[in-house]
Design a protein around this motif. Structure first.
Motif, mmCIF file in Angstrom:
data_model
loop_
_atom_site.group_PDB
_atom_site.id
_atom_site.type_symbol
_atom_site.label_atom_id
_atom_site.label_comp_id
_atom_site.label_asym_id
_atom_site.label_seq_id
_atom_site.Cartn_x
_atom_site.Cartn_y
_atom_site.Cartn_z
ATOM 1 N N UNK A 1 -53.811 64.953 77.177
ATOM 2 C CA UNK A 1 -53.222 64.872 75.732
ATOM 3 C C UNK A 1 -53.874 63.417 73.722
ATOM 4 N N UNK A 2 -53.991 63.835 73.632
ATOM 5 C CA UNK A 2 -53.757 63.100 72.261
ATOM 6 C C UNK A 2 -52.088 62.138 71.819
ATOM 7 N N UNK A 3 -52.308 61.109 72.275
ATOM 8 C CA UNK A 3 -50.546 60.627 71.659
ATOM 9 C C UNK A 3 -50.901 59.513 70.654
ATOM 10 N N UNK A 4 -50.206 59.481 69.589
ATOM 11 C CA UNK A 4 -50.704 58.508 68.572
ATOM 12 C C UNK A 4 -49.471 58.032 68.638
ATOM 13 N N UNK A 5 -49.297 56.513 68.649
ATOM 14 C CA UNK A 5 -48.475 55.529 68.232
ATOM 15 C C UNK A 5 -48.916 55.548 66.988
ATOM 16 N N UNK A 6 -47.205 55.183 66.386
ATOM 17 C CA UNK A 6 -47.208 55.765 64.392
ATOM 18 C C UNK A 6 -46.408 54.240 63.913
ATOM 19 N N UNK A 7 -46.328 52.872 63.270
ATOM 20 C CA UNK A 7 -45.913 52.403 62.772
ATOM 21 C C UNK A 7 -46.165 51.081 61.501
ATOM 22 N N UNK B 1 -39.254 70.527 53.929
ATOM 23 C CA UNK B 1 -39.678 70.028 55.134
ATOM 24 C C UNK B 1 -40.078 68.833 54.772
ATOM 25 N N UNK B 2 -39.743 67.560 55.812
ATOM 26 C CA UNK B 2 -40.670 66.295 55.762
ATOM 27 C C UNK B 2 -41.929 65.680 56.214
ATOM 28 N N UNK B 3 -42.389 64.992 55.604
ATOM 29 C CA UNK B 3 -44.380 64.706 56.035
ATOM 30 C C UNK B 3 -43.525 63.499 57.221
ATOM 31 N N UNK C 1 -41.243 58.395 59.089
ATOM 32 C CA UNK C 1 -41.552 56.841 59.395
ATOM 33 C C UNK C 1 -40.117 55.991 58.318
ATOM 34 N N UNK C 2 -41.208 56.515 57.157
ATOM 35 C CA UNK C 2 -40.153 55.955 56.276
ATOM 36 C C UNK C 2 -38.273 55.510 56.234
ATOM 37 N N UNK C 3 -38.104 56.867 56.885
ATOM 38 C CA UNK C 3 -36.544 56.849 57.158
ATOM 39 C C UNK C 3 -36.631 56.348 58.880
ATOM 40 N N UNK C 4 -37.148 56.209 59.439
ATOM 41 C CA UNK C 4 -36.914 55.606 60.267
ATOM 42 C C UNK C 4 -37.075 53.937 60.950
ATOM 43 N N UNK C 5 -37.798 53.438 59.428
ATOM 44 C CA UNK C 5 -37.563 51.723 59.090
ATOM 45 C C UNK C 5 -36.203 51.307 58.490
ATOM 46 N N UNK C 6 -36.462 52.944 57.677
ATOM 47 C CA UNK C 6 -35.134 52.334 56.983
ATOM 48 C C UNK C 6 -33.817 51.847 57.886
ATOM 49 N N UNK C 7 -33.700 52.679 59.066
ATOM 50 C CA UNK C 7 -32.654 52.586 60.026
ATOM 51 C C UNK C 7 -32.734 51.403 61.106
ATOM 52 N N UNK C 8 -33.960 51.286 61.131
ATOM 53 C CA UNK C 8 -34.045 50.138 61.982
ATOM 54 C C UNK C 8 -33.823 48.733 61.481
ATOM 55 N N UNK C 9 -34.217 48.783 59.827
ATOM 56 C CA UNK C 9 -33.928 47.769 59.076
ATOM 57 C C UNK C 9 -32.267 47.255 59.424
#
Length: 301
Positions: free
Chosen positions: A33-39, A281-283, A288-296
């Motif tokens: 498979x193709x696994x993408x690391x996004x951040x 529907x979220x793109x 990623x923006x939501x996850x970054x905000x939660x991590x901060x």
């Protein structure tokens, strides 16, 4: 997590720097498979690639790649891997592309000259040009061709489309799709290009501030993350009891509530007597923006 065979296993890996810590990282990458690391930039994507290739050392934890433990005599292991780093290697600038290829071919038993020349044609690369004289896009295309010329079992691609024009980008997408057709090859890529991830990835790994926030099957992820618009008439005591809850905000006479489990969230709203007036529907970049905000928020709590 997977029933399929895994080609990369990362267990409890930590790497400490003066102003940054990667990990602890837990990660399994499935074969075929193709696994993408996004951040965002500076999240540790490139650091993780260097660790997997034993180009730098972890302070804690262990890793296996293609069934071999990282950190020993890995000459045979690296012959099974193709790697495109995030930055070209400056000390090679004086070499012509054909000289670099001739040197690289000696290290890979699976090197195929015809395959290499085919990739040069596909990417329209002149191998007589010195690497330092190539444009950023041309150098990137050459690095991709070089990494794939020995038909590796595993491709590690760190921002592979950096510097590519739209035509070269489409060629790269097609080349990678063809590479994966056999079904027994694996790609682990780092990318911030949303369309690239959507076109190529089967699985997505989110990494923010050195922490892996989760690994998701791409199609399931994009089908489950929604913003629900809900009438504000009968406000619940806490939105956090909603399945998949991520965040909420009031927008006029409505609440906009983001969930990562829209079927269960809609069922929950019905049970609570809340009327949903709209769905969005979220793109991938929204997620990623939501996850970054939660991590901060987590880091500062």
């Amino acid at each position: 997590m997977f029933t399929e065979e895994t080609v990369i296993e990362v267990r409890g890996v930590v790497q400490r720097h003066k102003h940054f810590q990667l990990g602890p990282v837990e990660l399994s990458v499935p074969k075929g498979y193709v696994t993408a690391i996004v951040g965002p930039n500076g999240s540790g994507k490139s650091s993780l690639f260097r660790l997997l290739l034993d180009l730098s050392k972890p302070d804690e934890g262990e890793m296996t790649v293609l069934g071999e433990r990282v950190g020993g005599d890995d000459r045979q292991l690296k012959a099974r891997i193709g790697y495109v780093p995030d930055q070209a290697i400056d000390i090679e600038d004086h070499l012509r592309a054909e000289e670099k290829a001739a040197f690289a071919s000696m290290w890979y038993p699976g090197w195929e000259l015809n395959r290499y020349q085919e990739l040069l044609r596909r990417f329209e690369i002149d191998p007589s040009i010195k690497l330092g004289k190539m444009s950023k896009g041309m150098r990137r295309k050459f690095d991709i061709a070089l990494a794939m010329a020995h038909n590796p079992e595993l491709l590690l691609l760190d921002e592979p489309s950096s510097g590519l024009d739209p035509i070269a980008w489409k060629t790269m997408i097609d080349v990678l799709h063809r590479y994966m057709e056999r079904g027994d090859r694996t790609v682990l890529m780092a990318s911030h290009i949303v369309d690239e991830v959507k076109r190529l990835a089967d699985y997505i790994v989110f990494i923010v501030h050195g922490r892996v926030l989760g690994m998701f099957e791409k199609d399931a992820l994009l089908e489950s993350w929604y913003a629900l618009y809900i009438e504000a008439g009968s406000m619940m005591a806490s939105w956090k009891t909603m399945p998949g809850y991520r965040k909420h905000e009031q927008v006029g006479a409505q609440f906009k509530v983001v969930t990562g489990d829209v079927p269960e969230a809609e069922r929950w709203c019905a049970e609570q007597g809340l009327r949903i007036t709209g769905r969005q529907k979220l793109e991938l970049d929204d997620i990623l923006t939501v996850l970054i905000e939660q991590e901060r928020l987590r880091m500062h709590s």
